[in-house]
Scaffold this motif. Structure first.
Motif, PDB file in Angstrom:
ATOM      1  N   PRO A   1      -5.652   1.805 -16.810  1.00 21.10           N
ATOM      2  CA  PRO A   1      -6.592   1.310 -15.788  1.00 21.10           C
ATOM      3  C   PRO A   1      -7.412   0.119 -16.249  1.00 21.10           C
ATOM      4  O   PRO A   1      -7.824  -0.695 -15.418  1.00 21.10           O
TER       5      PRO A   1
ATOM      6  N   THR B   1       0.825  -1.202   0.000  1.00 17.68           N
ATOM      7  CA  THR B   1       0.000   0.000   0.000  1.00 17.68           C
ATOM      8  C   THR B   1       0.860   1.254   0.000  1.00 17.68           C
ATOM      9  O   THR B   1       0.559   2.225  -0.716  1.00 17.68           O
TER      10      THR B   1
ATOM     11  N   GLY C   1       2.862   8.977 -10.861  1.00 19.13           N
ATOM     12  CA  GLY C   1       2.439   8.538 -12.184  1.00 19.13           C
ATOM     13  C   GLY C   1       1.357   9.426 -12.765  1.00 19.13           C
ATOM     14  O   GLY C   1       1.408   9.805 -13.948  1.00 19.13           O
ATOM     15  N   ILE C   2       0.367   9.768 -11.952  1.00 20.94           N
ATOM     16  CA  ILE C   2      -0.734  10.611 -12.435  1.00 20.94           C
ATOM     17  C   ILE C   2      -0.219  11.984 -12.856  1.00 20.94           C
ATOM     18  O   ILE C   2      -0.583  12.511 -13.917  1.00 20.94           O
TER      19      ILE C   2
ATOM     20  N   ARG D   1       6.462  -4.813 -12.591  1.00 19.26           N
ATOM     21  CA  ARG D   1       5.405  -3.810 -12.679  1.00 19.26           C
ATOM     22  C   ARG D   1       5.013  -3.493 -14.116  1.00 19.26           C
ATOM     23  O   ARG D   1       3.868  -3.090 -14.366  1.00 19.26           O
TER      24      ARG D   1
ATOM     25  N   TRP E   1      -5.649  -2.918 -15.165  1.00 17.74           N
ATOM     26  CA  TRP E   1      -5.768  -3.132 -13.718  1.00 17.74           C
ATOM     27  C   TRP E   1      -7.169  -3.631 -13.355  1.00 17.74           C
ATOM     28  O   TRP E   1      -7.314  -4.488 -12.480  1.00 17.74           O
TER      29      TRP E   1
ATOM     30  N   VAL F   1       2.190   1.976  -3.444  1.00 16.25           N
ATOM     31  CA  VAL F   1       1.138   2.533  -4.295  1.00 16.25           C
ATOM     32  C   VAL F   1       0.876   3.988  -3.946  1.00 16.25           C
ATOM     33  O   VAL F   1       0.738   4.846  -4.840  1.00 16.25           O
TER      34      VAL F   1
ATOM     35  N   TRP G   1       2.057  -3.595 -18.857  1.00 15.57           N
ATOM     36  CA  TRP G   1       2.083  -2.277 -19.500  1.00 15.57           C
ATOM     37  C   TRP G   1       2.646  -2.355 -20.905  1.00 15.57           C
ATOM     38  O   TRP G   1       2.209  -1.624 -21.799  1.00 15.57           O
TER      39      TRP G   1
ATOM     40  N   HIS H   1       5.885  -5.600  -4.290  1.00 15.63           N
ATOM     41  CA  HIS H   1       5.548  -5.554  -5.712  1.00 15.63           C
ATOM     42  C   HIS H   1       6.633  -6.169  -6.584  1.00 15.63           C
ATOM     43  O   HIS H   1       6.445  -6.313  -7.788  1.00 15.63           O
TER      44      HIS H   1
ATOM     45  N   LEU I   1       1.655   6.177  -7.159  1.00 16.51           N
ATOM     46  CA  LEU I   1       0.466   6.531  -7.940  1.00 16.51           C
ATOM     47  C   LEU I   1       0.357   8.029  -8.207  1.00 16.51           C
ATOM     48  O   LEU I   1       0.135   8.431  -9.363  1.00 16.51           O
TER      49      LEU I   1
END
Length: 272
Positions: free
Chosen positions: A142, A6, A16-17, A252, A145, A9, A256, A246, A13
């Motif tokens: 997404p 967690t 990445g965004i 990862r 995912w 992430v 992708w 991970h 995250l």
């Protein structure tokens, strides 16, 4: 372990965004970190088993392809790939003369890493650079995912028939098929949401979300299984322990890679 997963992430995250939103060289640099990291792990796994891909050529090739894709698109691609093939062959000829009895195999490994991680991975930049690419990235990735999550929960609850017992013993046909159905429907819903947010900026529609969801539910699983093939053959559980809970960069980006190239050509060939 869950806490570590967690935390990773929560840290990665937002980065990445923001990188996807920024696009340009910022997004390309973030992609470069993942691709170069994956290439390093790829050669490290083989070296641990006595095979020696050309590390410098591999890493430089991945970075070179990514930089060229960002600056020139596909304009110089044929020449660059040809140059990397010739440089790789020259190095491994020299390495054989120095005593490497596996030079021919190592030449193949060098090229495989450059093409699979560098060339295919660079489609992340190509997808982001399309008109409305910001929104397409937020649909394509997404959707993988969503399908993965659905496959996991459905497989855990109802799975009985192994999908690929040698490559990934926990994956089941029930989970895979359930992931396709759920991933397709959920991606259509995500496309409807993005359509409202993007307006005329991107040609996203729920029906196109169905096609994206279907493709991303069926095929990127092969990327996951492909990386498992490397790890199983070489005797590794994860490509590295860099990302707690991970695995490594290669762990990862396995899906992708497939998602980026398939998403790019879906948009270019079918939606524009």
């Amino acid at each position: 372990m869950l806490a570590k997963r967690t935390l990773v992430v929560v840290i990665l995250l937002p980065i990445g965004i923001l990188a996807i939103y920024a696009g340009g060289w910022i997004f390309t640099c973030v992609v470069a970190v993942f691709l170069v990291g994956a290439a390093w792990e790829y050669q490290t796994m083989f070296r641990a088993r006595g095979l020696k891909p050309a590390t410098v050529i591999l890493l430089a090739g991945v970075m070179g392809i990514l930089a060229d894709r960002y600056v020139n698109g596909f304009a110089n691609a044929a020449g660059l790939i040809s140059l990397l093939v010739l440089i790789s062959m020259t190095y491994h000829l020299w390495d054989y003369e120095r005593g490497s009895d596996q030079a021919a195999t190592e030449f193949s490994l060098t090229l495989a890493g450059i093409l699979y991680i560098g060339w295919i991975g660079a489609y992340l930049v190509s997808l982001r650079n399309l008109p409305g690419g910001y929104w397409w990235i937020f649909l394509v990735l997404p959707s993988v995912w969503l399908a993965d999550a659905a496959a996991y929960f459905i497989g855990k609850s109802f799975g009985k028939h192994k999908l690929a017992p040698r490559l990934s013993p926990k994956k089941t046909w029930e989970g895979y098929i359930g992931g396709i159905l759920a991933g397709t429907l959920l991606t259509a819903g995500l496309a409807a949401l993005l359509q409202q947010l993007a307006g005329a900026e991107a040609a996203i529609t729920p029906m196109r979300g169905v096609w994206v969801g279907l493709a991303m539910s069926i095929f990127p699983t092969l990327g996951d299984l492909g990386e498992s093939m490397f790890k199983r053959q070489l005797g590794f559980k994860d490509s590295s322990n860099l990302l707690p809970g991970h695995g490594g960069f290669f762990d990862r980006i396995d899906s992708w890679l497939w998602a980026a190239v398939l998403g790019y050509y879906l948009v270019v060939w079918l939606f524009t």
